[in-house]
Design a protein around this motif. Structure first.
Motif, PDB file in Angstrom:
ATOM      1  N   THR A  62      -3.613   0.636  11.573  1.00  0.00           N
ATOM      2  CA  THR A  62      -4.066   1.530  10.489  1.00  0.00           C
ATOM      3  C   THR A  62      -3.180   2.751  10.296  1.00  0.00           C
ATOM      4  OG1 THR A  62      -5.511   2.839  11.957  1.00  0.00           O
ATOM      5  CG2 THR A  62      -6.454   0.854  10.961  1.00  0.00           C
TER       6      THR A  62
ATOM      7  N   GLU B 117      -4.362   9.965   3.705  1.00  0.00           N
ATOM      8  CA  GLU B 117      -5.443  10.357   4.619  1.00  0.00           C
ATOM      9  C   GLU B 117      -4.930  11.360   5.651  1.00  0.00           C
ATOM     10  OE1 GLU B 117      -8.718   8.338   7.671  1.00  0.00           O
ATOM     11  OE2 GLU B 117      -7.097   7.129   6.851  1.00  0.00           O
TER      12      GLU B 117
ATOM     13  N   SER C  19       2.366   1.848  -3.504  1.00  0.00           N
ATOM     14  CA  SER C  19       1.346   2.337  -4.419  1.00  0.00           C
ATOM     15  C   SER C  19       0.939   3.757  -4.103  1.00  0.00           C
ATOM     16  CB  SER C  19       0.125   1.406  -4.352  1.00  0.00           C
ATOM     17  OG  SER C  19      -0.915   1.912  -5.151  1.00  0.00           O
ATOM     18  N   ALA C  20       0.607   3.989  -2.824  1.00  0.00           N
ATOM     19  CA  ALA C  20       0.158   5.313  -2.415  1.00  0.00           C
ATOM     20  C   ALA C  20       1.281   6.323  -2.517  1.00  0.00           C
ATOM     21  CB  ALA C  20      -0.378   5.262  -0.986  1.00  0.00           C
TER      22      ALA C  20
ATOM     23  N   ARG D 278       5.566  10.807   4.774  1.00  0.00           N
ATOM     24  CA  ARG D 278       5.801   9.886   3.661  1.00  0.00           C
ATOM     25  C   ARG D 278       7.171  10.113   3.028  1.00  0.00           C
ATOM     26  NH1 ARG D 278       0.475  11.324   3.311  1.00  0.00           N
ATOM     27  NH2 ARG D 278       1.034  13.313   2.371  1.00  0.00           N
TER      28      ARG D 278
ATOM     29  N   ALA E  51       0.834  -1.204   0.000  1.00  0.00           N
ATOM     30  CA  ALA E  51       0.000   0.000   0.000  1.00  0.00           C
ATOM     31  C   ALA E  51       0.864   1.247   0.000  1.00  0.00           C
ATOM     32  CB  ALA E  51      -0.924  -0.006   1.223  1.00  0.00           C
ATOM     33  N   ALA E  52       1.969   1.180   0.741  1.00  0.00           N
ATOM     34  CA  ALA E  52       2.856   2.329   0.832  1.00  0.00           C
ATOM     35  C   ALA E  52       3.467   2.654  -0.525  1.00  0.00           C
ATOM     36  CB  ALA E  52       3.963   2.067   1.860  1.00  0.00           C
TER      37      ALA E  52
ATOM     38  N   THR F 148      -0.874   2.977   6.994  1.00  0.00           N
ATOM     39  CA  THR F 148      -1.697   3.045   5.790  1.00  0.00           C
ATOM     40  C   THR F 148      -2.352   4.412   5.678  1.00  0.00           C
ATOM     41  OG1 THR F 148      -2.108   0.663   5.908  1.00  0.00           O
ATOM     42  CG2 THR F 148      -3.602   1.966   4.547  1.00  0.00           C
TER      43      THR F 148
ATOM     44  N   THR G  29       0.458   6.670   4.277  1.00  0.00           N
ATOM     45  CA  THR G  29       0.860   6.416   2.892  1.00  0.00           C
ATOM     46  C   THR G  29      -0.277   6.643   1.911  1.00  0.00           C
ATOM     47  OG1 THR G  29       0.425   4.051   3.203  1.00  0.00           O
ATOM     48  CG2 THR G  29       2.677   4.795   3.502  1.00  0.00           C
ATOM     49  N   SER G  30      -1.515   6.474   2.343  1.00  0.00           N
ATOM     50  CA  SER G  30      -2.654   6.679   1.442  1.00  0.00           C
ATOM     51  C   SER G  30      -2.969   8.154   1.261  1.00  0.00           C
ATOM     52  CB  SER G  30      -3.891   5.964   1.990  1.00  0.00           C
ATOM     53  OG  SER G  30      -4.355   6.602   3.167  1.00  0.00           O
TER      54      SER G  30
END
Length: 341
Positions: free
Chosen positions: A88, A97, A16-17, A232, A13-14, A91, A94-95
């Protein structure tokens, strides 16, 4: 195995984000456009990050969020606090949020490299400990062979626990939990003999008990837990802003700049470091994409590092933590900010 799978999932996820965020541009521009800082915090840990009955957040980590918001947006109140659990939190960062994670997170090799985090600077030197009920009759962690132990999943403490018991030829039965609130609930319900997490977290949790003296924190500290705000990978300028905001708070304590004398010293100090930091000479803010008084506002938000420590988790609070390793380097501790030069 489960922990490895968890890391792999978050790492994917990291990556990708992180790619998405890098393509979207810099975090500073996004925060300025939104006019609010999205700060990832604990779901509730008294002294570090916890809301009151009216939903107003306060604590040691909350002060970091406020300082960054003040530096960037000119107002420490322009923060949206987003509660995150041990599973959480990364994520959420990295997303996209959250812009910043200020949540009792240990700076480790895997998180820095595999999960693509950038840890700005250590804001609390901690270590993992154990808490037990007084009536258990245990005075040392070495007496916990075969015990049931409440442990938050997705944390560095989970692996430390396994390593320490293996090294001491002892066994234990884990009772997995997702948050400190659940850990407190399970521990108080008798689901586990001991609760293990960062020693500061144990002190904060115990302070909220109706009868804190019925619980003891055992003397063994079994790990290094350098806690640090995280951002990030891929946005060095945003990392610099968070890092130097924290350094401004630490330097302010070292130079004797407090919330009470901040305005006066910004006009009258003859210390070149203080003059540069507070924008009286030079324009260090421009190098970060901010104005000259960014550090002054960050310090004004909740005080210098020592003031923040004393107000939220220090010896005069119910949590009662001594400065210890978190004292300034000039006073025998490890707190050391890079020079404003």
């Amino acid at each position: 195995m489960r922990h490895t799978a968890f890391l792999a999932t978050v790492a994917a996820a990291a990556l990708s984000a992180g790619t998405v965020m890098a393509a979207e541009g810099d975090t500073l521009a996004q925060v300025k456009q939104r006019d609010v800082l999205n700060c990832g915090v604990n779901t509730g840990l008294v002294g570090f990050a916890a809301p009151d009955a009216n939903g107003n957040w306060s604590g040691f980590d909350i002060a970091v969020c406020r300082a960054v918001a003040a530096a960037v947006l000119g107002d420490p109140a322009k923060v949206k606090y987003i509660p995150t659990t041990g599973q959480t939190r990364f994520t959420a960062l990295t997303s996209g949020e959250v812009d910043l994670l200020a949540r009792n997170s240990t700076w480790t090799f895997q998180r820095d490299t595999d999960l693509k985090m950038d840890f700005a600077a250590v804001n609390y030197y901690d270590g993992q400990g154990f808490m037990v009920r007084q009536d258990l009759g245990v005075s040392s962690a070495t007496e916990l062979d075969g015990a049931t132990i409440c442990i938050q999943t997705g944390t560095s403490t989970e692996l430390n626990l396994a390593d320490w018991f293996k090294a001491n030829n002892m066994t234990y039965q884990p009772v997995n939990i997702d948050s400190n609130a659940e850990g407190e609930q399970q521990y108080m319900a008798g689901a586990c003999d001991a609760y293990t997490t960062d020693a500061s977290g144990l002190a904060a949790t115990r302070a909220a008990f109706a009868d804190p003296d019925s619980h003891i924190i055992l003397p063994e500290i079994i790990s290094k837990e350098p806690l640090a705000p995280a951002v990030r990978h891929g946005d060095s300028n945003w990392g610099d802003i968070v890092r130097w905001t924290l350094y401004a708070l630490i330097s302010a304590e070292e130079y004797g700049v407090t919330s009470a004398n901040l305005d006066e010293l910004s006009r009258s100090s003859t210390n070149p470091d203080v003059q540069r930091m507070l924008g009286a000479t030079d324009d260090y803010g421009a190098m970060l994409g901010l104005d000259k008084e960014w550090a002054k506002r960050a310090i004004a938000a909740s005080g210098n590092y020592g003031e923040i420590f004393a107000a939220n988790i220090g010896e005069q609070t119910p949590i009662g933590l001594p400065r210890g390793l978190n004292a300034l380097w000039t006073q025998g501790g490890l707190m050391y900010a890079m020079p404003f030069r």
